[in-house]
Design a protein around this motif. Structure first.
Motif, PDB file in Angstrom:
ATOM      1  N   ILE A   4       5.168 -18.013   3.846  1.00  0.00           N
ATOM      2  CA  ILE A   4       5.887 -18.049   4.851  1.00  0.00           C
ATOM      3  C   ILE A   4       7.140 -19.024   4.558  1.00  0.00           C
ATOM      4  N   GLY A   5       8.453 -18.707   5.046  1.00  0.00           N
ATOM      5  CA  GLY A   5       9.496 -19.695   4.703  1.00  0.00           C
ATOM      6  C   GLY A   5      10.263 -19.069   3.361  1.00  0.00           C
ATOM      7  N   GLN A   6       9.653 -18.631   2.604  1.00  0.00           N
ATOM      8  CA  GLN A   6      10.033 -18.329   1.315  1.00  0.00           C
ATOM      9  C   GLN A   6      10.805 -17.048   1.209  1.00  0.00           C
ATOM     10  N   THR A   7      11.528 -16.745   0.114  1.00  0.00           N
ATOM     11  CA  THR A   7      12.138 -15.440  -0.509  1.00  0.00           C
ATOM     12  C   THR A   7      11.131 -14.930  -1.583  1.00  0.00           C
ATOM     13  N   VAL A   8      10.053 -14.274  -0.952  1.00  0.00           N
ATOM     14  CA  VAL A   8       9.203 -13.703  -2.007  1.00  0.00           C
ATOM     15  C   VAL A   8       8.749 -12.273  -1.898  1.00  0.00           C
ATOM     16  N   SER A   9       9.299 -11.675  -0.827  1.00  0.00           N
ATOM     17  CA  SER A   9       8.624 -10.417  -0.479  1.00  0.00           C
ATOM     18  C   SER A   9       9.252  -9.124  -1.336  1.00  0.00           C
ATOM     19  N   HIS A  16      10.109 -17.638  18.757  1.00  0.00           N
ATOM     20  CA  HIS A  16      10.725 -18.052  17.623  1.00  0.00           C
ATOM     21  C   HIS A  16       9.846 -18.440  16.698  1.00  0.00           C
ATOM     22  N   TYR A  17       9.923 -17.677  15.373  1.00  0.00           N
ATOM     23  CA  TYR A  17       8.818 -17.661  14.258  1.00  0.00           C
ATOM     24  C   TYR A  17       9.457 -17.797  12.857  1.00  0.00           C
ATOM     25  N   PRO A  18       8.887 -18.651  11.875  1.00  0.00           N
ATOM     26  CA  PRO A  18       9.056 -18.489  10.739  1.00  0.00           C
ATOM     27  C   PRO A  18       8.844 -17.352  10.096  1.00  0.00           C
ATOM     28  N   VAL A  19       9.644 -16.874   9.079  1.00  0.00           N
ATOM     29  CA  VAL A  19       9.248 -15.542   8.239  1.00  0.00           C
ATOM     30  C   VAL A  19       9.466 -15.859   6.811  1.00  0.00           C
ATOM     31  N   ALA A  20       9.073 -14.954   6.099  1.00  0.00           N
ATOM     32  CA  ALA A  20       9.230 -14.821   4.585  1.00  0.00           C
ATOM     33  C   ALA A  20      10.270 -13.737   4.585  1.00  0.00           C
ATOM     34  N   ILE A  21      11.168 -13.436   3.670  1.00  0.00           N
ATOM     35  CA  ILE A  21      12.109 -12.495   3.382  1.00  0.00           C
ATOM     36  C   ILE A  21      12.034 -12.013   1.873  1.00  0.00           C
ATOM     37  N   GLY A  22      12.626 -10.953   1.536  1.00  0.00           N
ATOM     38  CA  GLY A  22      12.775 -10.291   0.160  1.00  0.00           C
ATOM     39  C   GLY A  22      13.290 -11.350  -0.780  1.00  0.00           C
ATOM     40  N   LYS A  23      12.816 -11.305  -1.996  1.00  0.00           N
ATOM     41  CA  LYS A  23      13.368 -12.175  -2.968  1.00  0.00           C
ATOM     42  C   LYS A  23      14.643 -11.352  -3.517  1.00  0.00           C
ATOM     43  N   THR A  48      14.517  -7.888  -4.517  1.00  0.00           N
ATOM     44  CA  THR A  48      14.258  -6.892  -3.683  1.00  0.00           C
ATOM     45  C   THR A  48      14.562  -7.564  -2.375  1.00  0.00           C
ATOM     46  N   PRO A  49      15.914  -7.668  -2.052  1.00  0.00           N
ATOM     47  CA  PRO A  49      16.354  -8.151  -0.584  1.00  0.00           C
ATOM     48  C   PRO A  49      15.847  -7.420   0.539  1.00  0.00           C
ATOM     49  N   THR A  50      15.842  -8.303   1.710  1.00  0.00           N
ATOM     50  CA  THR A  50      15.386  -7.570   3.002  1.00  0.00           C
ATOM     51  C   THR A  50      16.899  -7.015   3.241  1.00  0.00           C
ATOM     52  N   PRO A  51      16.929  -5.652   3.695  1.00  0.00           N
ATOM     53  CA  PRO A  51      18.274  -4.935   4.009  1.00  0.00           C
ATOM     54  C   PRO A  51      18.683  -5.728   5.482  1.00  0.00           C
ATOM     55  N   GLU A  52      20.110  -5.675   5.353  1.00  0.00           N
ATOM     56  CA  GLU A  52      20.674  -6.000   6.831  1.00  0.00           C
ATOM     57  C   GLU A  52      21.368  -4.919   7.566  1.00  0.00           C
ATOM     58  N   GLY A  53      21.324  -4.992   8.876  1.00  0.00           N
ATOM     59  CA  GLY A  53      21.960  -4.057   9.729  1.00  0.00           C
ATOM     60  C   GLY A  53      21.028  -4.051  11.153  1.00  0.00           C
ATOM     61  N   ILE A  54      21.295  -2.979  11.962  1.00  0.00           N
ATOM     62  CA  ILE A  54      20.491  -2.406  12.846  1.00  0.00           C
ATOM     63  C   ILE A  54      19.485  -1.527  12.954  1.00  0.00           C
ATOM     64  N   PHE A  55      18.258  -1.653  13.266  1.00  0.00           N
ATOM     65  CA  PHE A  55      17.041  -0.663  12.873  1.00  0.00           C
ATOM     66  C   PHE A  55      16.482  -0.741  14.226  1.00  0.00           C
TER      67      PHE A  55
END
Length: 112
Positions: free
Chosen positions: A79-84, A26-33, A36-43
């Motif tokens: 990490i932990g932010q919405t910045v990517s 279980h790990y902390p991550v940063a995601i899209g701002k 430029t949001p991180t896509p949702e779905g199954i990849f």
């Protein structure tokens, strides 16, 4: 053999590595701002690269969604932010562990 898969929860900004019903990590991550949001779905993991260079840190797990991936970072404070730009950033030590435990074809589920 029990399937390994990755679950990324955008709300709490976490990545979980599963093997069947068991959580291996279980790990902390940063995601899209927001712009430029991180896509949702199954990849799926489409490509694995060691030392991709630059902002991608020590590992790159390219997704079946072109242009998106799970990668390390040269900016651990993010990490932990919405910045990517839509990718999922991890601490290098964390992405190295996940990298070693998944294969091309591993399912990646991303949701809120």
């Amino acid at each position: 053999m029990t399937e390994r898969y990755i679950v990324i929860r955008k709300g709490p900004r976490t990545l979980e590595l599963h093997e069947g019903n068991r959580v291996l990590g279980h790990y902390p991550v940063a995601i899209g701002k927001p712009s430029t949001p991180t896509p949702e779905g199954i990849f799926a993991v489409a490509v694995k690269r060691v030392h991709p260079g630059g902002v991608f840190g020590s590992r790159w797990l390219g997704l079946s969604a072109p242009g998106y991936g799970i990668h390390g970072t040269n900016n651990p404070a993010s990490i932990g932010q919405t910045v990517s730009m839509g990718c999922i950033r991890m601490h290098n030590r964390d992405v190295e562990r996940v990298f070693d435990l998944v294969q091309v074809g591993t399912r990646v589920i991303i949701y809120r």
